[in-house]
Scaffold this active site. Structure first.
Site, PDB file in Angstrom:
ATOM      1  N   LYS A 104      -2.828   4.796 -14.556  1.00  0.00           N
ATOM      2  CA  LYS A 104      -3.362   4.673 -13.192  1.00  0.00           C
ATOM      3  C   LYS A 104      -4.678   3.902 -13.262  1.00  0.00           C
ATOM      4  O   LYS A 104      -5.764   4.480 -13.199  1.00  0.00           O
ATOM      5  CB  LYS A 104      -3.532   6.059 -12.565  1.00  0.00           C
ATOM      6  CG  LYS A 104      -3.556   6.018 -11.046  1.00  0.00           C
ATOM      7  CD  LYS A 104      -3.281   7.370 -10.462  1.00  0.00           C
ATOM      8  CE  LYS A 104      -3.538   7.441  -8.968  1.00  0.00           C
ATOM      9  NZ  LYS A 104      -2.806   6.497  -8.151  1.00  0.00           N
ATOM     10  N   TYR A 115      -8.379   5.837 -12.112  1.00  0.00           N
ATOM     11  CA  TYR A 115      -8.725   6.614 -10.917  1.00  0.00           C
ATOM     12  C   TYR A 115      -7.659   7.659 -10.622  1.00  0.00           C
ATOM     13  O   TYR A 115      -6.570   7.648 -11.215  1.00  0.00           O
ATOM     14  CB  TYR A 115      -8.921   5.685  -9.711  1.00  0.00           C
ATOM     15  CG  TYR A 115      -7.628   5.164  -9.099  1.00  0.00           C
ATOM     16  CD1 TYR A 115      -6.869   4.198  -9.740  1.00  0.00           C
ATOM     17  CD2 TYR A 115      -7.155   5.674  -7.883  1.00  0.00           C
ATOM     18  CE1 TYR A 115      -5.678   3.749  -9.188  1.00  0.00           C
ATOM     19  CE2 TYR A 115      -5.972   5.218  -7.321  1.00  0.00           C
ATOM     20  CZ  TYR A 115      -5.241   4.250  -7.980  1.00  0.00           C
ATOM     21  OH  TYR A 115      -4.057   3.812  -7.436  1.00  0.00           O
ATOM     22  N   LEU A 156       4.445   4.637 -12.210  1.00  0.00           N
ATOM     23  CA  LEU A 156       3.476   5.720 -12.343  1.00  0.00           C
ATOM     24  C   LEU A 156       4.240   7.038 -12.193  1.00  0.00           C
ATOM     25  O   LEU A 156       5.023   7.193 -11.247  1.00  0.00           O
ATOM     26  CB  LEU A 156       2.406   5.616 -11.249  1.00  0.00           C
ATOM     27  CG  LEU A 156       1.315   6.662 -11.406  1.00  0.00           C
ATOM     28  CD1 LEU A 156       0.366   6.277 -12.530  1.00  0.00           C
ATOM     29  CD2 LEU A 156       0.539   6.841 -10.121  1.00  0.00           C
ATOM     30  N   GLU A 181       9.457   1.346  -8.097  1.00  0.00           N
ATOM     31  CA  GLU A 181       8.747   2.316  -7.250  1.00  0.00           C
ATOM     32  C   GLU A 181       8.174   1.588  -6.043  1.00  0.00           C
ATOM     33  O   GLU A 181       8.453   0.394  -5.852  1.00  0.00           O
ATOM     34  CB  GLU A 181       7.639   3.010  -8.064  1.00  0.00           C
ATOM     35  CG  GLU A 181       6.595   2.064  -8.605  1.00  0.00           C
ATOM     36  CD  GLU A 181       5.480   2.759  -9.392  1.00  0.00           C
ATOM     37  OE1 GLU A 181       5.268   3.965  -9.213  1.00  0.00           O
ATOM     38  OE2 GLU A 181       4.809   2.065 -10.176  1.00  0.00           O
TER      39      GLU A 181
HETATM   40  N1  PMP Z   1       3.246   4.907  -7.774  1.00  0.00           N
HETATM   41  C1  PMP Z   1       2.132   4.202  -7.506  1.00  0.00           C
HETATM   42  C2  PMP Z   1       2.075   2.766  -7.900  1.00  0.00           C
HETATM   43  C3  PMP Z   1       1.047   4.813  -6.860  1.00  0.00           C
HETATM   44  O1  PMP Z   1      -0.084   4.124  -6.605  1.00  0.00           O
HETATM   45  C4  PMP Z   1       1.163   6.168  -6.451  1.00  0.00           C
HETATM   46  C5  PMP Z   1       0.036   6.824  -5.707  1.00  0.00           C
HETATM   47  N2  PMP Z   1      -0.959   7.247  -6.565  1.00  0.00           N
HETATM   48  C6  PMP Z   1       2.336   6.867  -6.757  1.00  0.00           C
HETATM   49  C7  PMP Z   1       3.364   6.197  -7.420  1.00  0.00           C
HETATM   50  C8  PMP Z   1       2.510   8.310  -6.390  1.00  0.00           C
HETATM   51  O2  PMP Z   1       1.729   9.115  -7.237  1.00  0.00           O
HETATM   52  P1  PMP Z   1       1.152  10.522  -6.763  1.00  0.00           P
HETATM   53  O3  PMP Z   1       2.306  11.317  -6.284  1.00  0.00           O
HETATM   54  O4  PMP Z   1       0.546  11.071  -8.000  1.00  0.00           O
HETATM   55  O5  PMP Z   1       0.166  10.235  -5.689  1.00  0.00           O
END
Ligand code: PMP
Length: 282
Positions: free
Chosen positions: A143, A30, A199, A175
């Protein structure tokens, strides 16, 4: 209206198969993409990451990125989204339930939009977080729809009256449950390297760019709990939370418990970037 494969339709027309592998195995991927004043922010980066997630899981997307971009734009336009987001997911499709990949199944793509105001209050005041063990699998770079580790951590944060859980694996800060984590130490920004344990956030990469513009050094290296607790500033980044200061960790204040100057400077730069994107697209 929602998007199903490459068609816009009413939500009530959607039928999800009982044996959709997304539903039974979390076998899918997603993205969440932000829309500011009717314009997508970082659409290309999000769709490139979607393609990568698909490749890593040996899934194929139902159609090419250029058409997907167009369809998402149509969806946002028909729903007249001003400040909001699109949620997009692709599953491996419907097939008789067995763990291994089916010989034949067409990926199922759905997307829908919602209005969502920017989190002004949290960005201004900062948030409280807890720390908790990172119990997720070893491919956090994908993701995927499998989010139970993230879900449990976020619930733990909520139960503690906090907004985010910062995840710790073998003493290292990886994270947040739905965000990336940065600390400021001696004028430098430090964050976990983009390996299999986090991620690689789109907002994380925007932060790299605006830090560079502000002559701020960003170092991708592992850091521990002590570094987190003794940091000059702590912030999280994500598509929905943008750049949000962390002001308490496990109930203890970060320095004086107020958002720090470097975080504020980066937030201002981020705002400018949002406005730039709009003036290019309008
Ligand atoms: N880490 C995780 C586990 C996440 O779910 C997200 C949110 N999608 C992020 C980091 C931040 O990613 P982004 O800046 O692409 O939203």
């Amino acid at each position: 209206m929602i998007l199903v494969q490459d068609k816009l339709m009413e939500q009530k027309e959607l039928h999800i198969g009982m044996e959709d592998r997304g539903y039974q195995f979390g076998d899918g991927i997603y993205e969440v993409i932000r829309i500011y004043n009717g314009c997508f922010f970082g659409m290309d980066e999000h769709l490139t990451r979607l393609e990568r997630s698909a490749r890593e899981l040996q899934m194929s997307l139902p159609y090419a990125k250029d058409l997907l971009k167009k369809r998402l734009e149509d969806l946002a336009a028909v729903n007249n989204v001003k400040d909001g987001q699109v949620y997009l997911q692709v599953t491996r499709g419907v097939a008789e339930r067995t763990h291994h990949f089916p010989d034949h199944a067409d990926g199922v793509l759905i997307a829908y939009t919602k209005e969502a105001p920017r989190p002004y209050q949290k960005m201004a005041d900062g948030i409280g977080v807890i720390t908790t063990e990172d119990i997720r699998w070893l491919r956090c770079d994908i993701k995927s729809l499998n989010l139970l580790g993230n879900v449990l951590s976020k619930q733990k944060a909520k139960d503690a009256g906090c907004d985010e859980a910062i995840l710790i694996r073998d003493g290292i800060v990886t994270e947040g449950s739905s965000s990336n984590v940065f600390i400021v130490k001696e004028g430098e920004l430090v964050t976990h390297p983009a390996d299999n344990l986090i991620l690689n956030g789109i907002t994380r990469n925007v932060l790299f760019k605006i830090a560079e513009e502000s002559q701020l050094n960003v170092v991708e290296k592992k850091f521990g709990m002590d570094d987190l607790l003794n940091a000059d500033e702590v912030m999280i980044t994500s598509t929905t939370m943008e750049i949000t200061p962390v002001v308490t960790i496990d109930g203890k204040p970060v320095q004086d418990g107020k958002p720090g100057p470097i975080t504020k400077r980066l937030q201002e730069k981020f705002n400018l970037r949002i406005h730039e994107v709009q003036s290019v697209e309008n």
